[in-house]
Design a protein around this motif. Structure first.
Motif, PDB file in Angstrom:
ATOM      1  N   ILE B 122       0.716  -1.364  -0.025  1.00  0.00           N
ATOM      2  CA  ILE B 122       0.008   0.150  -0.141  1.00  0.00           C
ATOM      3  C   ILE B 122       0.949   1.056  -0.016  1.00  0.00           C
ATOM      4  O   ILE B 122       0.481   2.221  -0.383  1.00  0.00           O
ATOM      5  CB  ILE B 122      -0.989  -0.009   1.226  1.00  0.00           C
ATOM      6  CG1 ILE B 122      -2.198   1.182   0.847  1.00  0.00           C
ATOM      7  CG2 ILE B 122      -0.223   0.098   2.630  1.00  0.00           C
ATOM      8  CD1 ILE B 122      -3.328   0.501   0.444  1.00  0.00           C
ATOM      9  N   ALA B 125       1.529   3.540  -3.039  1.00  0.00           N
ATOM     10  CA  ALA B 125       0.790   4.615  -3.369  1.00  0.00           C
ATOM     11  C   ALA B 125       1.416   5.947  -2.676  1.00  0.00           C
ATOM     12  O   ALA B 125       0.822   7.034  -3.158  1.00  0.00           O
ATOM     13  CB  ALA B 125      -0.697   4.316  -3.200  1.00  0.00           C
ATOM     14  N   ALA B 126       2.125   5.753  -1.781  1.00  0.00           N
ATOM     15  CA  ALA B 126       2.526   7.108  -1.034  1.00  0.00           C
ATOM     16  C   ALA B 126       3.952   7.742  -1.409  1.00  0.00           C
ATOM     17  O   ALA B 126       4.453   8.399  -0.951  1.00  0.00           O
ATOM     18  CB  ALA B 126       2.599   6.865   0.405  1.00  0.00           C
ATOM     19  N   LEU B 127       4.110   7.301  -2.913  1.00  0.00           N
ATOM     20  CA  LEU B 127       5.491   7.794  -3.489  1.00  0.00           C
ATOM     21  C   LEU B 127       5.549   9.234  -3.446  1.00  0.00           C
ATOM     22  O   LEU B 127       4.499   9.811  -3.978  1.00  0.00           O
ATOM     23  CB  LEU B 127       5.542   7.353  -4.874  1.00  0.00           C
ATOM     24  CG  LEU B 127       6.004   5.918  -5.383  1.00  0.00           C
ATOM     25  CD1 LEU B 127       5.817   5.514  -6.662  1.00  0.00           C
ATOM     26  CD2 LEU B 127       7.312   5.672  -4.848  1.00  0.00           C
ATOM     27  N   GLU B 128       6.691   9.781  -3.230  1.00  0.00           N
ATOM     28  CA  GLU B 128       6.735  11.270  -3.115  1.00  0.00           C
ATOM     29  C   GLU B 128       7.122  11.686  -4.437  1.00  0.00           C
ATOM     30  O   GLU B 128       7.479  13.123  -4.401  1.00  0.00           O
ATOM     31  CB  GLU B 128       7.552  11.651  -1.939  1.00  0.00           C
ATOM     32  CG  GLU B 128       6.813  11.260  -0.783  1.00  0.00           C
ATOM     33  CD  GLU B 128       7.427  11.892   0.581  1.00  0.00           C
ATOM     34  OE1 GLU B 128       8.673  12.353   0.480  1.00  0.00           O
ATOM     35  OE2 GLU B 128       6.748  11.779   1.469  1.00  0.00           O
ATOM     36  N   LEU B 130       6.547  13.246  -7.851  1.00  0.00           N
ATOM     37  CA  LEU B 130       5.510  13.843  -8.225  1.00  0.00           C
ATOM     38  C   LEU B 130       4.834  12.832  -9.653  1.00  0.00           C
ATOM     39  O   LEU B 130       5.717  12.704 -10.499  1.00  0.00           O
ATOM     40  CB  LEU B 130       5.718  15.287  -8.647  1.00  0.00           C
ATOM     41  CG  LEU B 130       6.012  16.183  -7.464  1.00  0.00           C
ATOM     42  CD1 LEU B 130       6.276  17.481  -7.737  1.00  0.00           C
ATOM     43  CD2 LEU B 130       4.885  16.153  -6.462  1.00  0.00           C
ATOM     44  N   TRP B 131       3.737  12.802  -9.811  1.00  0.00           N
ATOM     45  CA  TRP B 131       3.100  12.142 -11.097  1.00  0.00           C
ATOM     46  C   TRP B 131       3.586  10.943 -11.397  1.00  0.00           C
ATOM     47  O   TRP B 131       3.195  10.324 -12.357  1.00  0.00           O
ATOM     48  CB  TRP B 131       3.671  13.254 -12.270  1.00  0.00           C
ATOM     49  CG  TRP B 131       3.021  14.381 -12.220  1.00  0.00           C
ATOM     50  CD1 TRP B 131       3.620  15.537 -11.596  1.00  0.00           C
ATOM     51  CD2 TRP B 131       1.443  14.747 -12.771  1.00  0.00           C
ATOM     52  NE1 TRP B 131       2.906  16.564 -11.783  1.00  0.00           N
ATOM     53  CE2 TRP B 131       1.586  16.205 -12.413  1.00  0.00           C
ATOM     54  CE3 TRP B 131       0.591  14.160 -13.585  1.00  0.00           C
ATOM     55  CZ2 TRP B 131       0.473  16.878 -12.792  1.00  0.00           C
ATOM     56  CZ3 TRP B 131      -0.369  14.745 -13.721  1.00  0.00           C
ATOM     57  CH2 TRP B 131      -0.434  16.154 -13.588  1.00  0.00           C
ATOM     58  N   ARG B 134       2.015   8.546  -7.580  1.00  0.00           N
ATOM     59  CA  ARG B 134       1.267   8.962  -6.378  1.00  0.00           C
ATOM     60  C   ARG B 134      -0.185   8.940  -6.384  1.00  0.00           C
ATOM     61  O   ARG B 134      -0.963   9.328  -7.149  1.00  0.00           O
ATOM     62  CB  ARG B 134       1.860  10.311  -5.933  1.00  0.00           C
ATOM     63  CG  ARG B 134       1.357  10.792  -4.324  1.00  0.00           C
ATOM     64  CD  ARG B 134       1.756  12.036  -4.046  1.00  0.00           C
ATOM     65  NE  ARG B 134       1.092  12.379  -2.668  1.00  0.00           N
ATOM     66  CZ  ARG B 134       1.287  11.677  -1.707  1.00  0.00           C
ATOM     67  NH1 ARG B 134       2.280  11.062  -1.495  1.00  0.00           N
ATOM     68  NH2 ARG B 134       0.737  12.085  -0.575  1.00  0.00           N
ATOM     69  N   GLY B 135      -0.503   8.102  -5.015  1.00  0.00           N
ATOM     70  CA  GLY B 135      -2.272   7.990  -5.205  1.00  0.00           C
ATOM     71  C   GLY B 135      -2.492   6.874  -5.892  1.00  0.00           C
ATOM     72  O   GLY B 135      -3.716   6.631  -5.913  1.00  0.00           O
ATOM     73  N   VAL B 136      -1.855   5.943  -6.561  1.00  0.00           N
ATOM     74  CA  VAL B 136      -2.282   5.013  -7.177  1.00  0.00           C
ATOM     75  C   VAL B 136      -1.766   3.459  -6.952  1.00  0.00           C
ATOM     76  O   VAL B 136      -0.667   3.288  -6.398  1.00  0.00           O
ATOM     77  CB  VAL B 136      -1.696   4.947  -8.811  1.00  0.00           C
ATOM     78  CG1 VAL B 136      -2.124   3.927  -9.547  1.00  0.00           C
ATOM     79  CG2 VAL B 136      -2.141   6.390  -9.346  1.00  0.00           C
ATOM     80  N   THR B 137      -2.647   2.843  -6.364  1.00  0.00           N
ATOM     81  CA  THR B 137      -2.559   1.306  -5.803  1.00  0.00           C
ATOM     82  C   THR B 137      -2.545   0.435  -6.770  1.00  0.00           C
ATOM     83  O   THR B 137      -2.969   0.544  -7.910  1.00  0.00           O
ATOM     84  CB  THR B 137      -3.804   1.037  -4.683  1.00  0.00           C
ATOM     85  OG1 THR B 137      -4.951   1.064  -5.387  1.00  0.00           O
ATOM     86  CG2 THR B 137      -3.432   2.121  -3.711  1.00  0.00           C
ATOM     87  N   ALA B 140      -5.996  -0.096  -8.189  1.00  0.00           N
ATOM     88  CA  ALA B 140      -6.427   1.364  -9.070  1.00  0.00           C
ATOM     89  C   ALA B 140      -5.940   1.017 -10.505  1.00  0.00           C
ATOM     90  O   ALA B 140      -6.488   1.101 -11.378  1.00  0.00           O
ATOM     91  CB  ALA B 140      -5.764   2.517  -8.516  1.00  0.00           C
ATOM     92  N   TYR B 141      -4.657   0.470 -10.483  1.00  0.00           N
ATOM     93  CA  TYR B 141      -3.855   0.198 -11.743  1.00  0.00           C
ATOM     94  C   TYR B 141      -4.475  -0.507 -12.552  1.00  0.00           C
ATOM     95  O   TYR B 141      -4.811  -0.299 -13.659  1.00  0.00           O
ATOM     96  CB  TYR B 141      -2.409  -0.067 -11.618  1.00  0.00           C
ATOM     97  CG  TYR B 141      -1.771  -0.148 -12.818  1.00  0.00           C
ATOM     98  CD1 TYR B 141      -0.817   0.763 -13.357  1.00  0.00           C
ATOM     99  CD2 TYR B 141      -1.590  -1.629 -13.466  1.00  0.00           C
ATOM    100  CE1 TYR B 141      -0.121   0.508 -14.525  1.00  0.00           C
ATOM    101  CE2 TYR B 141      -0.686  -1.653 -14.608  1.00  0.00           C
ATOM    102  CZ  TYR B 141      -0.069  -0.683 -14.927  1.00  0.00           C
ATOM    103  OH  TYR B 141       0.842  -0.603 -16.017  1.00  0.00           O
ATOM    104  N   ALA B 372       3.488   3.106 -10.192  1.00  0.00           N
ATOM    105  CA  ALA B 372       2.473   2.390 -11.203  1.00  0.00           C
ATOM    106  C   ALA B 372       2.438   2.728 -12.249  1.00  0.00           C
ATOM    107  O   ALA B 372       1.348   3.071 -13.121  1.00  0.00           O
ATOM    108  CB  ALA B 372       1.085   2.609 -10.576  1.00  0.00           C
TER     109      ALA B 372
END
Lengths: 138, 385
Positions: B122, B125-128, B130-131, B134-137, B140-141, B372
């Motif tokens: 999980i 998804a918290a990758l810092e 940018l773009w 981030r926010g993609v689990t 989700a993918y 992702a």
């Protein structure tokens, strides 16, 4: 994490600038590239292009389970952002914000919004999220 | 040059194995292999090993972890990490080395300790960056392909759910599977939403597991068994939706490329495949994989399910083991276990999930990396010699 990684990418994180491969027309956004992800040209001749603020959702999901520092439900989309001029659109992930879940569909028009993506503990890291244009909201 | 052959497999029961350490999993799978080789194998025969893990447990698990678990010191052991294609790529590397004549008897071992550190997945998804996802689990993918497939083709939610129903039913007949229960299309549709449009029963569970197989040359195969299985072909490729291809929104071009390579090496095509173990990390993944492997036309994956073709008694049985959805997905072990299952199927040893006299079997993984932004696929084809 360290500061410099954001500084390295600050310009394209804060402007809608794409990088267009002059061999095949592919557009990178927001990564500034010297090799082409489509045709493999290396070194590739990349030209800066201005991207439009409005793009189109190609597909999306609405996530319910995410790390604690990301709010849920969190819709995320693949968005095509056209160029201001001729040429192909750029295709990238877009986190959606300030948008009702019912408004989101394949083909929905969205507009880029400059927002805080996260904080590194000391400062906000800002870049683009997307929302349904306000004037078209019910 | 020789043709690599699989001559043995050993697998442990997948599950939430809290009582076993990462090292225990490796040791158990290795011992299971040693005990299962028809004519036996002396550990001193093994002259190289490939170890698949993405090290979710974050134990710094390198090749030497396998030496500690097996006693195979002084032997070259290479750790392979290639997202969810880790186990299958470890196998592919071993097959290549045997084919080249550089290794004669190669161990392939895959293991993953998933339950001790679920944030390993999980947290991606918290990758810092940018773009970069981030926010993609993971849900989700893969879920994004479901949304687009439902929109673009006549695919229905029920057809996607039916894949989970099928695989759970198969899993109840497969002794190593983690989740031993059946479910209905309604159960799938009514289970909690993980990442719309995917629900809980569209997703594989969090599972510990390990598996080992033995690969050797054509010349030496019969030292170990009278019933070896030939490695006919393999392929590996990456792709990303960022390249802009329309089919990357609904499907996985990486699978198309990897399977083309494998089919070409084998001199075979999709019509020749009698049984397949494919990457159903999510129900939708299996549906689009039918299309990417050429089992049916683009957009017809749902119809393929409706016609019962991938079912145990269908003409193209897919995931008789219960797949990742039922069996579980201990990442480094997954691909190796699929190889073991195809090996069993082609030898007629698959028990209650045995399909009718298969001659050729296909194994497939599709994975995404820690961010992702792209996918990697590995395909291996095995056949009765």
């Amino acid at each position: 994490m360290s500061g410099p990684r954001y500084d390295r990418s600050k310009r394209q994180d804060q402007h809608l600038i794409g990088f267009e491969c002059q061999a095949c027309g592919w557009v990178s956004f927001p990564e500034e590239k010297r090799t082409c992800k489509r045709c493999g040209d290396a070194p590739a001749e990349m030209a800066e292009v201005q991207l439009a603020e409005r793009g189109e959702i190609q597909t999306f999901v609405v996530q319910q389970y995410l790390p604690d520092d990301i709010e849920t439900p969190q819709p995320v989309a693949i968005v095509d952002l056209p160029q201001e001029g001729e040429g192909e659109p750029a295709r990238a992930y877009g986190l959606l914000t300030e948008t009702d879940l019912e408004e989101i569909d394949v083909g929905t028009e969205v507009v880029a919004r400059f927002r805080e993506l996260f904080s590194d503990g000391e400062r906000p890291i800002n870049s683009f999220k997307f929302s349904v244009p306000r004037e078209e909201k019910a | 040059m020789t043709d690599p052959h699989v001559v043995g497999a050993g697998m442990i029961d997948f599950g939430e194995l809290y009582e076993q350490s990462f090292d225990d999993l490796l040791e158990s799978a290795y011992l299971s292999l040693i005990e299962n080789v028809d004519k036996g194998v002396d550990p001193s025969d093994i002259d190289a090993a490939w170890y698949g893990t993405i090290d979710i447990a974050n134990e710094g698990s390198s090749g030497s972890a396998v030496a500690h678990a097996t006693g195979l010191f002084e032997t070259p052991i290479t750790r392979v990490e290639n997202a969810c294609a880790t186990g299958s790529d470890a196998f592919r590397n071993a097959a290549q080395a045997v084919k080249a004549g550089d290794a004669e008897v190669a161990l392939v071992i895959g293991a993953e300790k998933m339950t001790d550190s679920t944030e390993g997945l999980i947290a991606s998804a918290a990758l810092e960056r940018l773009w970069r996802g981030r926010g993609v689990t993971m849900p989700a993918y893969f879920g994004m392909r479901a949304t687009r497939h439902l929109e673009e083709y006549e695919t229905t939610r029920e057809q996607i759910a039916e894949i989970s129903v099928k695989n759970h039913e198969n899993g109840t007949k497969y002794p190593h599977a983690h989740q031993q229960f059946e479910c209905t299309v309604e159960d799938v549709k009514e289970s909690p939403t993980v990442s719309y449009p995917l629900n809980l029963y569209d997703c594989c569970p969090v599972t510990d597991g390990a598996c080992a197989v033995l690969v050797t040359s054509e010349e030496r195969a019969r030292e170990f068994t009278d019933d070896p299985i030939r490695v006919a072909g393999y392929g590996l490729a990456s792709d990303t939706f960022q390249r802009g291809a329309p089919e990357a929104l609904t499907n996985f071009p990486a699978t198309r490329q990897a399977s083309s390579q494998a089919y070409e090496r084998a001199g075979l095509g999709p019509d020749d495949i009698d049984v397949a173990e494919v990457h159903d990390c999510f129900s939708i993944t299996e549906l689009i994989t039918y299309e990417d492997l050429g089992f049916c036309e683009d957009g017809k994956g749902g119809q393929f399910v409706d016609e019962g073709r991938p079912h145990l008694d269908g003409d193209k049985p897919v995931n008789p083991s219960g797949g990742l959805l039922s069996k579980g997905h201990p990442i480094g072990a997954t691909g190796v276990a699929q190889i073991a299952e195809i090996f069993e199927q082609l030898r007629g040893e698959a028990g209650d999930v045995q399909v009718d006299s298969p001659e050729v079997g296909l194994q497939h993984n599709i994975g995404i990396g820690r961010n992702a932004t792209g996918a990697v696929s590995c395909v291996n084809i095995l056949e009765r010699p």
